[in-house]
Design a protein around this motif. Sequence first.
Motif, short mmCIF file in Angstrom:
data_model
loop_
_atom_site.label_atom_id
_atom_site.label_comp_id
_atom_site.label_asym_id
_atom_site.label_seq_id
_atom_site.Cartn_x
_atom_site.Cartn_y
_atom_site.Cartn_z
N GLN A 1 0.84 -1.20 0.00
CA GLN A 1 0.00 0.00 0.00
C GLN A 1 0.87 1.25 0.00
O GLN A 1 0.58 2.23 -0.68
N GLN A 2 1.99 1.24 0.78
CA GLN A 2 2.90 2.37 0.80
C GLN A 2 3.53 2.58 -0.57
O GLN A 2 3.75 3.70 -1.03
N GLU A 3 3.82 1.41 -1.24
CA GLU A 3 4.42 1.47 -2.58
C GLU A 3 3.45 2.15 -3.55
O GLU A 3 3.85 2.99 -4.36
N THR A 4 2.17 1.78 -3.43
CA THR A 4 1.16 2.40 -4.27
C THR A 4 1.02 3.89 -3.94
O THR A 4 0.89 4.73 -4.83
N GLN A 5 1.05 4.21 -2.62
CA GLN A 5 0.93 5.61 -2.21
C GLN A 5 2.08 6.44 -2.75
O GLN A 5 1.90 7.57 -3.20
N ASP A 6 3.31 5.83 -2.73
CA ASP A 6 4.48 6.53 -3.26
C ASP A 6 4.31 6.82 -4.74
O ASP A 6 4.66 7.90 -5.25
N LEU A 7 3.76 5.82 -5.47
CA LEU A 7 3.53 6.00 -6.90
C LEU A 7 2.50 7.09 -7.16
O LEU A 7 2.66 7.92 -8.04
N LEU A 8 1.45 7.09 -6.33
CA LEU A 8 0.43 8.13 -6.44
C LEU A 8 1.02 9.51 -6.17
O LEU A 8 0.70 10.49 -6.85
N ASN A 9 1.88 9.58 -5.14
CA ASN A 9 2.52 10.86 -4.81
C ASN A 9 3.35 11.35 -5.99
O ASN A 9 3.34 12.53 -6.34
N SER A 10 4.10 10.39 -6.60
CA SER A 10 4.92 10.75 -7.75
C SER A 10 4.05 11.23 -8.91
O SER A 10 4.37 12.22 -9.57
N ALA A 11 2.93 10.52 -9.14
CA ALA A 11 2.02 10.92 -10.22
C ALA A 11 1.43 12.29 -9.96
O ALA A 11 1.26 13.11 -10.86
N THR A 12 1.10 12.56 -8.67
CA THR A 12 0.51 13.85 -8.31
C THR A 12 1.49 14.99 -8.54
O THR A 12 1.14 16.05 -9.05
N VAL A 13 2.77 14.75 -8.17
CA VAL A 13 3.80 15.77 -8.39
C VAL A 13 3.93 16.07 -9.89
O VAL A 13 3.99 17.22 -10.32
N LYS A 14 3.95 14.99 -10.67
CA LYS A 14 4.08 15.15 -12.12
C LYS A 14 2.87 15.86 -12.69
O LYS A 14 2.98 16.72 -13.57
N LEU A 15 1.68 15.51 -12.19
CA LEU A 15 0.45 16.16 -12.64
C LEU A 15 0.47 17.64 -12.33
O LEU A 15 0.12 18.48 -13.17
N ASN A 16 0.90 18.01 -11.11
CA ASN A 16 0.96 19.42 -10.73
C ASN A 16 1.91 20.19 -11.64
O ASN A 16 1.63 21.31 -12.05
N ALA A 17 3.06 19.55 -11.98
CA ALA A 17 4.01 20.21 -12.88
C ALA A 17 3.38 20.42 -14.25
O ALA A 17 3.55 21.47 -14.89
#
Length: 288
Positions: A31-47
């Motif tokens: 679940q943490q691995e998925t959360q990390d991926l989501l966080n990465s996707a969110t950062v990229k989305l914001n950029a």
Amino acid sequence: MKRFLIAGIAGTLLLTSCVSKKEYAALEARQQETQDLLNSATVKLNACLEEKASATTRVMSLEERLAELKKDKNSLIESSKDLTVLTQQGATNLEKSLESLKEKDLKINRLQDALTKKDSVTLALVTSLKKEVGLNDEDIEINVEKGVVFISLSDKMLFKSGSYNITPRATEILGKVSKVINSKPNFEALVEGHTDNVPYNSGGILLDNWDLSAKRSTAIVRELVKLGANPSQLIAAGRSEFVPLVDNSTAENRSINRRTKIYVLPKIDQFYTMIEEEMKNLETEEKE
């Protein structure tokens, strides 16, 4: 002989608890691995969104410039056919720039769609639970925590003090939860037991609050199965006293900390695959 028998039972229970903790730790890691991926996707989305805002401003400027060029073009046609050709080429280049910006918008929208799909599933699940279980009880909470839907049931509703035997009232609520779980075959339910920090010293087969929290979560799982839930969707875990909601300084606070949480979450592998595919598609398109 009696000592050996008690020691054997205690050892068996400790081994069972250990397996549950390992299973939970593995799931938590995924679940943490998925959360990390989501966080990465969110950062990229914001950029990308920032880039989109900048690009939109540029598009407006380009559109104004294009309008001016088209006006100038009509004037220049009258004086020089050669200049007309150059102006048309400039307009074509600008139109190509606009097309490129539209393609970038498409990429951003695809990533947003993946996150929106996950949010829609979560919202639908919350709505289903609130409709089925109801919200007219202070001992029941249905909410979302870090993108995961959970039901929190108070200790006083589920068990008698120091016991892991389920009350008739709890059976009624768990029957409704079981229906929701059955309606979501692609989801799993993690049952997580919590205690306060008062040491368990009532004797019997339980050694401490770890034993009590784990025993309560397995009791809930067994009851859900008895009420019709698919056992392959269920996970039992005990957290003892170590994840309190509030400090344990008063009897009221200790009552708040004694609870059972049932997380209803999409199977990690399926959700991870969905996000991973969207990220790969986005990266491929950026390279082209």
